[in-house]
Scaffold this motif. Structure first.
Motif, short mmCIF file in Angstrom:
data_model
loop_
_atom_site.label_atom_id
_atom_site.label_comp_id
_atom_site.label_asym_id
_atom_site.label_seq_id
_atom_site.Cartn_x
_atom_site.Cartn_y
_atom_site.Cartn_z
N ALA A 207 7.18 16.36 -34.46
CA ALA A 207 5.82 16.56 -34.98
C ALA A 207 5.82 16.66 -36.50
CB ALA A 207 5.20 17.82 -34.38
N GLN A 208 6.87 17.24 -37.07
CA GLN A 208 6.95 17.36 -38.52
C GLN A 208 7.29 16.02 -39.17
OE1 GLN A 208 8.44 19.78 -36.42
NE2 GLN A 208 6.53 20.91 -36.75
N LYS A 209 8.13 15.24 -38.51
CA LYS A 209 8.52 13.95 -39.07
C LYS A 209 7.46 12.87 -38.87
CE LYS A 209 13.53 14.61 -38.77
NZ LYS A 209 14.81 14.06 -38.25
N TYR A 210 6.70 12.98 -37.78
CA TYR A 210 5.72 11.94 -37.45
C TYR A 210 4.38 12.58 -37.08
CZ TYR A 210 9.92 9.03 -37.11
OH TYR A 210 11.09 8.39 -37.37
N PRO A 211 3.70 13.24 -38.00
CA PRO A 211 2.45 13.92 -37.66
C PRO A 211 1.36 12.97 -37.17
CG PRO A 211 2.77 13.83 -40.05
CD PRO A 211 4.06 13.39 -39.43
N GLU A 212 1.36 11.71 -37.61
CA GLU A 212 0.33 10.77 -37.18
C GLU A 212 0.55 10.25 -35.77
OE1 GLU A 212 0.27 7.78 -40.21
OE2 GLU A 212 -1.13 8.91 -41.46
N VAL B 135 -12.66 16.48 -27.82
CA VAL B 135 -12.00 15.49 -26.98
C VAL B 135 -10.89 14.80 -27.78
CG1 VAL B 135 -13.97 15.03 -25.48
CG2 VAL B 135 -13.75 13.77 -27.63
N TYR B 136 -9.96 14.18 -27.03
CA TYR B 136 -8.84 13.41 -27.62
C TYR B 136 -9.01 11.94 -27.29
CZ TYR B 136 -6.40 17.86 -28.19
OH TYR B 136 -6.06 19.13 -28.57
N ASP B 137 -8.31 11.04 -27.91
CA ASP B 137 -7.24 11.21 -28.87
C ASP B 137 -7.60 10.31 -30.05
OD1 ASP B 137 -4.89 11.25 -30.33
OD2 ASP B 137 -3.65 10.37 -28.78
N PHE B 138 -7.83 10.91 -31.21
CA PHE B 138 -8.26 10.18 -32.39
C PHE B 138 -7.14 10.00 -33.39
CE2 PHE B 138 -11.99 11.79 -30.35
CZ PHE B 138 -12.98 10.84 -30.58
N SER B 139 -5.92 10.17 -32.96
CA SER B 139 -4.78 9.98 -33.85
C SER B 139 -4.67 8.52 -34.27
CB SER B 139 -3.48 10.40 -33.15
OG SER B 139 -3.20 9.53 -32.07
N LYS B 140 -3.97 8.30 -35.36
CA LYS B 140 -3.75 6.93 -35.84
C LYS B 140 -3.03 6.10 -34.79
CE LYS B 140 -1.52 4.29 -39.53
NZ LYS B 140 -0.70 4.36 -40.77
N ALA B 141 -2.02 6.71 -34.15
CA ALA B 141 -1.24 5.97 -33.16
C ALA B 141 -2.11 5.52 -31.99
CB ALA B 141 -0.10 6.85 -32.65
N ASN B 142 -2.96 6.41 -31.49
CA ASN B 142 -3.78 6.06 -30.33
C ASN B 142 -4.89 5.09 -30.71
OD1 ASN B 142 -4.32 6.64 -27.43
ND2 ASN B 142 -6.31 7.27 -28.26
N THR B 143 -5.47 5.27 -31.89
CA THR B 143 -6.53 4.36 -32.34
C THR B 143 -6.01 2.94 -32.46
OG1 THR B 143 -7.67 6.14 -33.52
CG2 THR B 143 -8.18 3.88 -34.17
N GLU B 144 -4.84 2.78 -33.08
CA GLU B 144 -4.26 1.44 -33.25
C GLU B 144 -3.89 0.83 -31.90
OE1 GLU B 144 -1.04 1.91 -35.95
OE2 GLU B 144 -2.35 2.01 -37.74
N ALA B 145 -3.38 1.64 -30.99
CA ALA B 145 -3.02 1.13 -29.66
C ALA B 145 -4.26 0.69 -28.89
CB ALA B 145 -2.26 2.20 -28.88
N PHE B 146 -5.35 1.46 -29.01
CA PHE B 146 -6.59 1.09 -28.33
C PHE B 146 -7.17 -0.20 -28.89
CE2 PHE B 146 -11.35 1.68 -28.22
CZ PHE B 146 -11.50 1.21 -26.92
N LEU B 147 -7.18 -0.35 -30.22
CA LEU B 147 -7.71 -1.57 -30.83
C LEU B 147 -6.90 -2.80 -30.40
CD1 LEU B 147 -8.59 -0.30 -34.42
CD2 LEU B 147 -10.11 -0.59 -32.45
N GLY B 148 -5.57 -2.62 -30.28
CA GLY B 148 -4.74 -3.72 -29.80
C GLY B 148 -5.06 -4.09 -28.36
#
Length: 390
Positions: free
Chosen positions: A225-230, A302-315
């Motif tokens: 979590a500290q190394k990859y907060p996004e 509600v979740y998940d608005f992280s950068k990782a999830n947003t990019e995965a959803f757009l893909g």
């Protein structure tokens, strides 16, 4: 018991009855002290280490018959010790301590021990093959070609007064071997599998004939979590899920790679260990409650608005919903919106974004499990995987 400071003693040295032993061999550990010997039966703790890792530890009762007076105020204590059978060959340090043996100059007494692992384990001489086939119309497990009905149980030493990892006293044919993930994988790239050896030996002594079904409940390591907060799940206000390092985003390829690395190393170690032949399956899990559920949120979020999830959803949208003009992670209102109070289904023309997100999230969770289980399958020697997806 409290440490016996009232009777200080002096340690003169000790040695095992054999300095080189076979795994599972019974030996005697001899220690010489000066001063008064403890009265009655007392206990000592024996700890087998390699470096800073503990590979075995147990409490052993020392009876009065095991204490011999030598003269000149000295006495000898002989401790019976069964070397762990499920241990790798190597040089170990065998330490002993006891609250009944206070020595002002030192509080731990030890020596070196060389252990040779057996080439084959009695009762489990070769890797097992496990298959699921229909027998008289019902799915049946076959172990080494024989139909096998498992009496499988979880074991919890904390629920027994004798602290043995047994489920009541029934003769289980399979036990779940469980070790907390954060104990054997505290940091990315660092692993301490001595926990596995210790737990395998503990279960062997309490369940001598049972097969092992190894639990691999995995999460990203403690420093992820500290190394990859996004890459951590976050709610619609930007706050990270309130369950610490467990709350990885299910859309995070980085988190999956970290967990797959841990799975790879763990299974390779187990399969190459003296107890590897005893393993007939793995129970794999992750997520909140270890059941792949989404993370708990604070009230109204509600979740998940992280950068990782947003990019995965757009893909996912680009590949599966090209007609969706403005894809975005839906907020709580969009996820619960209905056109009328009588609606139970969404109209695709008005709720396509929410439909796409629910489709994405369900498939993403399933694919995460299948991807990791697929990796596990390539590492195993004919055993099976049991995993739960909720």
């Amino acid at each position: 018991a409290y440490r016996d400071f009232a009777h200080p003693r002096r340690y003169f040295g000790g040695a095992p009855s054999k300095a080189s032993v076979a795994a599972g061999e019974r030996i005697t550990l001899g220690y010489t002290f000066g001063g008064t010997a403890p009265e009655g039966t007392f206990s000592v703790r024996v700890i087998l280490r390699k470096g800073s890792s503990c590979y075995w530890a147990e409490e052993i009762d020392v009876k009065p018959s095991a204490v011999t007076k030598l003269g000149d105020g000295k006495w000898r204590m002989d401790v019976p010790f069964e070397t762990p059978l499920y241990i790798h060959s190597g040089e170990y340090t065998l330490d002993m301590d006891s609250n009944s043996l206070f020595c002002p100059s030192q509080d731990r007494f030890g020596f070196n021990l060389t252990i040779a692992a057996p080439k084959a384990i009695p009762g489990f001489p070769k890797p097992l093959t496990v298959e699921m086939k229909k027998r008289e119309g019902y799915p049946t497990m076959y172990v080494d070609g024989r139909p096998t009905a498992l009496l499988w149980g979880g074991v919890d030493a904390g629920r027994r007064a004798d602290c043995k990892p047994r489920h009541s006293d029934m003769p289980l044919t399979a036990v779940t071997v469980y070790q907390y993930y954060w104990q054997w994988h505290q940091k990315m790239g660092e692993f301490d599998f001595s926990w596995f050896d210790r737990k395998a030996e503990l279960y062997r002594r309490s369940n001598p004939d049972a097969y092992y079904i190894w639990d691999l409940t995995v999460y990203p390591a403690g420093d992820f979590a500290q190394k990859y907060p996004e890459e951590m799940a976050s709610d619609d206000t930007g706050d990270r899920a309130p369950v610490g390092r467990f709350s990885w985003s299910y859309g995070s390829a980085q988190a999956r790679a970290e967990m797959k690395d841990a799975i790879d190393r763990a299974i390779r170690y187990i399969e190459s260990s003296p107890y590897g032949n005893r393993v007939i399956g793995y129970r794999f899990a992750t997520g909140f409650g270890t059941e792949w559920l989404g993370w708990d949120t604070r009230p109204g979020r509600v979740y998940d608005f992280s950068k990782a999830n947003t990019e995965a959803f757009l893909g996912f949208v680009r590949a599966n919903y090209p007609e969706l003009a403005d894809p975005h992670v839906p907020d709580g209102a969009e996820r619960t919106a209905l056109d009328s109070t009588d609606d139970i289904l969404w109209d695709r023309r008005r709720h396509l974004n929410a439909i796409a997100y629910m489709d994405y999230y369900s498939l993403r969770v399933a694919k995460n499990a299948l991807e990791m289980c697929g990796q596990m399958k390539t590492l195993m020697r004919g055993v099976f995987i049991a995993t739960a997806i909720f």
